[in-house]
Write a protein that holds these residues in place. Structure first.
Motif, PDB file in Angstrom:
ATOM      1  N   LEU A   1      -3.212   3.624  -3.082  1.00  0.00           N
ATOM      2  CA  LEU A   1      -3.083   2.496  -4.005  1.00  0.00           C
ATOM      3  C   LEU A   1      -2.650   1.264  -3.227  1.00  0.00           C
ATOM      4  N   THR A   2      -3.309   0.167  -3.461  1.00  0.00           N
ATOM      5  CA  THR A   2      -2.947  -1.106  -2.866  1.00  0.00           C
ATOM      6  C   THR A   2      -2.814  -2.098  -3.999  1.00  0.00           C
TER       7      THR A   2
ATOM      8  N   PRO B   1       0.823  -1.212   0.000  1.00  0.00           N
ATOM      9  CA  PRO B   1       0.000   0.000   0.000  1.00  0.00           C
ATOM     10  C   PRO B   1       0.858   1.263   0.000  1.00  0.00           C
ATOM     11  N   ILE B   2       0.530   2.213  -0.857  1.00  0.00           N
ATOM     12  CA  ILE B   2       1.238   3.489  -0.909  1.00  0.00           C
ATOM     13  C   ILE B   2       0.224   4.627  -1.029  1.00  0.00           C
ATOM     14  N   ILE B   3       0.703   5.830  -0.715  1.00  0.00           N
ATOM     15  CA  ILE B   3      -0.154   7.022  -0.732  1.00  0.00           C
ATOM     16  C   ILE B   3       0.529   8.125  -1.521  1.00  0.00           C
ATOM     17  N   PHE B   4      -0.211   8.765  -2.417  1.00  0.00           N
ATOM     18  CA  PHE B   4       0.178  10.038  -3.029  1.00  0.00           C
ATOM     19  C   PHE B   4      -0.779  11.106  -2.506  1.00  0.00           C
TER      20      PHE B   4
ATOM     21  N   ASP C   1     -10.034 -15.825  -5.430  1.00  0.00           N
ATOM     22  CA  ASP C   1      -9.833 -15.798  -6.872  1.00  0.00           C
ATOM     23  C   ASP C   1     -10.427 -14.573  -7.532  1.00  0.00           C
ATOM     24  N   ASP C   2     -11.398 -13.921  -6.890  1.00  0.00           N
ATOM     25  CA  ASP C   2     -12.028 -12.758  -7.497  1.00  0.00           C
ATOM     26  C   ASP C   2     -11.550 -11.465  -6.864  1.00  0.00           C
ATOM     27  N   ARG C   3     -10.475 -11.503  -6.103  1.00  0.00           N
ATOM     28  CA  ARG C   3      -9.980 -10.283  -5.472  1.00  0.00           C
ATOM     29  C   ARG C   3      -9.268  -9.430  -6.509  1.00  0.00           C
ATOM     30  N   PRO C   4      -9.641  -8.160  -6.653  1.00  0.00           N
ATOM     31  CA  PRO C   4      -8.926  -7.284  -7.583  1.00  0.00           C
ATOM     32  C   PRO C   4      -7.442  -7.206  -7.241  1.00  0.00           C
ATOM     33  N   LEU C   5      -6.627  -7.062  -8.264  1.00  0.00           N
ATOM     34  CA  LEU C   5      -5.182  -6.998  -8.078  1.00  0.00           C
ATOM     35  C   LEU C   5      -4.699  -5.576  -7.829  1.00  0.00           C
ATOM     36  N   LEU C   6      -5.592  -4.612  -8.004  1.00  0.00           N
ATOM     37  CA  LEU C   6      -5.269  -3.218  -7.714  1.00  0.00           C
ATOM     38  C   LEU C   6      -6.506  -2.547  -7.122  1.00  0.00           C
ATOM     39  N   HIS C   7      -6.321  -1.872  -5.991  1.00  0.00           N
ATOM     40  CA  HIS C   7      -7.369  -1.099  -5.337  1.00  0.00           C
ATOM     41  C   HIS C   7      -6.945   0.371  -5.342  1.00  0.00           C
ATOM     42  N   VAL C   8      -7.868   1.246  -5.655  1.00  0.00           N
ATOM     43  CA  VAL C   8      -7.613   2.692  -5.691  1.00  0.00           C
ATOM     44  C   VAL C   8      -8.646   3.379  -4.815  1.00  0.00           C
ATOM     45  N   GLN C   9      -8.191   4.269  -3.949  1.00  0.00           N
ATOM     46  CA  GLN C   9      -9.128   5.099  -3.189  1.00  0.00           C
ATOM     47  C   GLN C   9      -8.764   6.554  -3.394  1.00  0.00           C
TER      48      GLN C   9
ATOM     49  N   THR D   1       4.442   8.247   0.006  1.00  0.00           N
ATOM     50  CA  THR D   1       4.927   7.450   1.122  1.00  0.00           C
ATOM     51  C   THR D   1       4.279   6.071   1.120  1.00  0.00           C
ATOM     52  N   PRO D   2       5.023   5.050   1.508  1.00  0.00           N
ATOM     53  CA  PRO D   2       4.351   3.792   1.836  1.00  0.00           C
ATOM     54  C   PRO D   2       3.451   4.005   3.048  1.00  0.00           C
TER      55      PRO D   2
END
Length: 449
Positions: A152-153, A43-46, A131-139, A403-404
């Motif tokens: 971003l995760t 997980p990281i943050i901009f 198996d259905d978990r998204p490979l990228l999460h955006v908030q 930052t992470p």
């Protein structure tokens, strides 16, 4: 400090039909570098100060970028198969709002409060068997001042830091209405086994455990008290201090002065070892991530979407490390990193393929795991100094902060470009609470002994 957010929308974002989609059902076979890396989500943050670009532009840019990078919208194949299904299952996008200003709600040093900027469903540490978990999460979180946080995760199985950063930059270009450049490398099958295979180095006990896996015994409950005792500090090393470190590690007959990375990591190795109170006869090693893109022959483009990292393991007893001068530790680091060259990467490829063909009882598991919360007396070092994270621009300029997120692993150091923009280095240092005051007292002294 408690951050209160309102979740305003949540959806799956799929690739843009304007660029066309690759046929549903295509698969990407993971490489040996993907299967040996950390099976986790990082997980990281901009953060972006006002005025920040609208969410719609960021979402549109994501759709366009996904058409060129469909792995992020895919899913892991069921049943533990080392494959990404390019099914355009989508990236999870959450839009949130906060009534507080950005400067108040987002600490500049990672704390557990930052986890709210990823969404409860996104941040889970180790990868789940879903198996259905998204490979990228955006908030996308909007603040009362008009500022924006992009949380971003991302699945580490899909990409390492270098590849992920290339994707973030491409996404920013698309959000600004610029052309999305074509992928330099599409497949992951660019690391063939040599004929005949040549395993020239030892990989058991290095990238793979020396013995077959034992049943797991640690549980989240067992680690709960340990996590509470881990504290994290962001330590800023200004340019002038880094110059003094390099001078301290130099001597007249050294043909090539030690780099900033070598001297700073050597200094951290020594100061953390002293702060921990490691006994003289105990061996301590570093686990240093080494990017293979420029080390392999021919070189692999930075845009290659996948993992291409192995590790260097300089080691010494605590007594040797602290009694001998800084340049000794720097030399150990230089020599260990230099050994992870094209020959070493090729040897690893050949060994990994042999491992896959071995009977199940003879296979070993990767040593890159996230089960152990306390690394002492060892350290892990990830350098993000060369990744252009501050070039990520969705339309309102680069980030004010990158930052992470809070990640409580004692001894897992991350080197970042200075958030102050002064060419210094920020280091995230997580240690046990009782050891942190000692580290802070000595981290700006040139000699650790």
């Amino acid at each position: 400090m408690t951050i209160k957010l309102r979740i305003e929308s949540e959806k799956l974002v799929k690739s843009s039909e304007e660029k066309g989609r690759r046929p549903v059902g295509e698969q990407v076979q993971l490489s040996v570098f993907d299967t040996v890396t950390y099976n986790t989500f990082f997980p990281i943050i901009f953060t972006f100060r006002a005025p920040s670009v609208c969410n719609r532009a960021i979402e549109l840019g994501l759709r366009l970028a996904l058409a060129e990078y469909p792995e992020w919208a895919g899913r892991m194949a069921p049943g533990g198969v080392a494959t990404i299904l390019l099914n355009d299952g989508g990236v999870r996008l959450v839009e949130a709002a906060c009534d507080a200003p950005l400067s108040f709600a987002v600490p500049r040093v990672p704390t557990p409060d930052l986890l709210h900027l990823h969404g409860a469903r996104a941040y889970g540490g180790a990868a789940e068997q879903d198996d259905d978990r998204p490979l990228l999460h955006v908030q996308l979180t909007r603040f009362s001042c008009g500022g924006l946080a992009v949380g971003l995760t991302a699945s580490h199985i899909v990409a390492d830091g270098c590849a992920a950063c290339s994707f973030w930059i491409t996404w920013g270009r698309a959000a600004r209405g610029l052309a999305v450049p074509p992928r330099a490398v599409l497949g992951r099958g660019i690391f063939p086994v040599r004929s005949p295979p040549r395993v020239e180095f030892e990989h058991r006990g290095v990238e793979y455990s020396a013995t077959p896996p034992a049943p797991a015994t640690a549980t989240a409950v067992q680690w709960e008290g340990v996590i509470d005792d881990i504290v994290l500090e962001k330590v800023h090393f200004p340019v002038e201090f880094l110059r003094k470190l390099r001078a301290e590690a130099s001597f007249p007959d050294l043909q090539r002065p030690h780099s900033t990375f070598e001297t700073l990591v050597a200094h951290l190795w020594r100061t953390v070892t002293k702060a921990r109170g490691v006994e003289e006869e105990v061996e301590t090693h570093l686990r240093i991530s080494v990017n293979g893109r420029r080390r392999m022959n021919p070189p692999v483009p930075d845009e290659y979407l996948g993992n291409l990292v192995l590790w260097a393991f300089p080691a010494a007893t605590a007594g040797e490390l602290l009694r001998r001068p800084l340049h000794h530790a720097a030399a150990l680091i230089r020599e260990a990193v230099a050994r992870v060259d094209d020959r070493y990467f090729r040897s690893f490829i050949d060994f990994s393929e042999q491992m896959k063909a071995a009977p199940p009882g003879e296979r070993s598991t990767p040593t890159a795991e996230m089960e152990n919360r306390v690394l002492s007396p060892h350290l892990e070092v990830d350098s993000w100094l060369r990744f252009p994270f501050y070039d990520v621009d969705f339309g309102s300029g680069g980030p004010d902060l990158f930052t992470p997120t809070w990640s409580p692993y004692e001894g897992f150091l991350v080197l970042l470009p200075s958030a102050a923009g002064d060419c210094g280095v920020d280091v995230l240092v997580p240690l046990l609470r009782e050891r942190m005051p000692i580290f802070k007292e000595i981290c700006y002294t040139l000699e650790a002994n």
